[in-house]
Scaffold this active site. Structure first.
Site, PDB file in Angstrom:
ATOM      1  N   ASP A  37       3.815   0.768  13.534  1.00  0.00           N
ATOM      2  CA  ASP A  37       2.336   0.435  14.668  1.00  0.00           C
ATOM      3  C   ASP A  37       2.187  -1.155  14.627  1.00  0.00           C
ATOM      4  OD1 ASP A  37       1.331   0.891  12.097  1.00  0.00           O
ATOM      5  OD2 ASP A  37      -0.532   1.323  12.830  1.00  0.00           O
ATOM      6  N   HIS A  97       0.794  -4.040   3.016  1.00  0.00           N
ATOM      7  CA  HIS A  97       0.758  -2.429   2.784  1.00  0.00           C
ATOM      8  C   HIS A  97       2.429  -1.724   2.982  1.00  0.00           C
ATOM      9  CE1 HIS A  97      -3.418  -1.954   2.331  1.00  0.00           C
ATOM     10  NE2 HIS A  97      -3.610  -2.720   3.350  1.00  0.00           N
TER      11      HIS A  97
HETATM   12  O1  RIB Z   1      -3.793   1.270   5.296  1.00  0.00           O
HETATM   13  C1  RIB Z   1      -3.039   0.340   5.565  1.00  0.00           C
HETATM   14  C2  RIB Z   1      -2.057   0.849   7.070  1.00  0.00           C
HETATM   15  O2  RIB Z   1      -3.077   0.709   7.937  1.00  0.00           O
HETATM   16  C3  RIB Z   1      -1.011   0.076   7.160  1.00  0.00           C
HETATM   17  O3  RIB Z   1       0.145   0.804   7.524  1.00  0.00           O
HETATM   18  C4  RIB Z   1      -1.696  -1.003   8.166  1.00  0.00           C
HETATM   19  O4  RIB Z   1      -0.649  -1.490   8.980  1.00  0.00           O
HETATM   20  C5  RIB Z   1      -2.677  -0.143   8.739  1.00  0.00           C
HETATM   21  O5  RIB Z   1      -2.345   0.573   9.981  1.00  0.00           O
HETATM   22 CA    CA Z   2       1.187  -0.064   9.767  1.00  0.00          CA
END
Ligand code: RIB
Ligand code: CA
Length: 313
Positions: free
Chosen positions: A10, A240
């Site tokens: 996303d 992340h």
């Molecule tokens: O919590 C971290 C996630 O949430 C990651 O995938 C970041 O892109 C957001 O979508």
């Molecule tokens: Ca993400």
């Protein structure tokens, strides 16, 4: 060894960093990007995925997927974290390519069936596309090599509620199906992603190494970094989504455990991932009924952050 992967995403600033790794790392064979709403609406996610691939000079199929959660109402995208355009509100060049004619779930099903036992499915957004693919063809649980999900939290607590991580919270009903589907699965959650910090020095190296793609990664990083500074007091950002790829390619940097996962789908704990370690008895057996999976519990965060920068520099 090369890992054929589908990358479900996303994008999103940290997604963009991970997509760059997926496009550039010599040990990854990126078969396609599948998109979902989450950090942005799904049309913007598709646009950004196409753009990032074009900036890297790569022709990669991009298949558009979920526009909303399976059951609950959709939350507005977090424009204060990723920008309204998902890439820190920087000016972006035009996109020339078009999305694949297939939906993301169909693309996933076709790709797993074409290469049974070979393909790893890496998901770093809300997991509705994976839930829909399971519904289209339940036999993919035996065809996928492994499912690696950035999401959830074992002991760390949440980032969008006191107990829930964003990707799980955004579609807890999909997460409940995907995390208990009985396929080989590794969860890369906040327990490890919060230990990794991509610094300004890291990003300067990435910008220098990535040409036009580097400009977008660096510009969007600056916006994302402001959020981390203001809300979390960190100088840098948690990469992340790149951590899911780091686990795939450098598993020795992580410690993991095995056990049973379930996901709360409503109430105050909505989106919480609940982990029952393998072999541990609780007052009732219900937390240990779901299939065994692997979860990340610890990481050498500095080494992962350096690995990200080294990969893209
Ligand atoms: O919590 C971290 C996630 O949430 C990651 O995938 C970041 O892109 C957001 O979508
Ligand atoms: Ca993400």
């Amino acid at each position: 060894m090369s890992h054929p992967i589908i990358f479900d995403t996303d994008p999103g600033v940290d997604d963009a960093q991970a997509i760059a790794i997926a496009l550039r790392h010599p040990e990854l064979e990126l078969l396609g990007l599948t998109t979902t709403y989450g950090n942005v609406d799904v049309e913007t996610a598709t646009h950004n995925a196409l753009l990032l691939a074009e900036l890297a000079g790569r022709e990669v199929p991009v298949a558009q997927g979920a526009a909303a959660p399976l059951v609950k109402a959709r939350h507005p995208p977090p424009a204060h974290i990723h920008g309204a355009n998902g890439l820190g509100d920087i000016a972006l060049p035009p996109v020339e390519g078009k999305a694949d004619s297939r939906s993301a779930p169909q693309f996933i099903v076709d790709t797993l069936n074409a290469r049974p036992g070979e393909v790893t499915l890496v998901a770093v957004g809300p997991v509705g596309n994976l839930a829909a693919a399971l519904q289209l063809d339940p036999a993919i649980t035996g065809k996928v090599k492994r499912v690696v999900i950035m999401g959830g939290s074992i002991r760390e607590g949440g980032n969008v509620t006191p107990v829930a991580e964003a990707n799980m919270f955004n579609d807890p009903d999909a997460a409940a199906r995907v995390l208990t589907a009985g396929w080989p699965l590794t969860l890369v959650g906040l327990d490890v992603t919060h230990r990794c910090v991509l610094t300004g020095e890291h990003m300067a190296r990435i910008e220098a190494g990535q040409g036009a793609l580097g400009k977008v990664l660096a510009g969007s990083y600056d916006f994302y970094r402001d959020f981390y500074r203001e809300f979390l007091g960190i100088d840098g950002c948690c990469p992340h989504d790149s951590c899911a790829l780091a686990w795939l390619l450098r598993p020795e940097l992580f410690t993991t455990g095995r056990g049973h996962l379930s996901v709360a789908t409503s109430g105050d704990a909505e989106g919480q991932t609940i982990f029952a370690p393998e072999g541990r008895g609780f007052i009732e057996a219900r937390w240990s009924h779901t299939p065994l999976v692997e979860v990340c519990l610890g990481v050498d965060g500095e080494a992962v952050s350096d690995w990200i920068a080294d990969t893209l520099a």
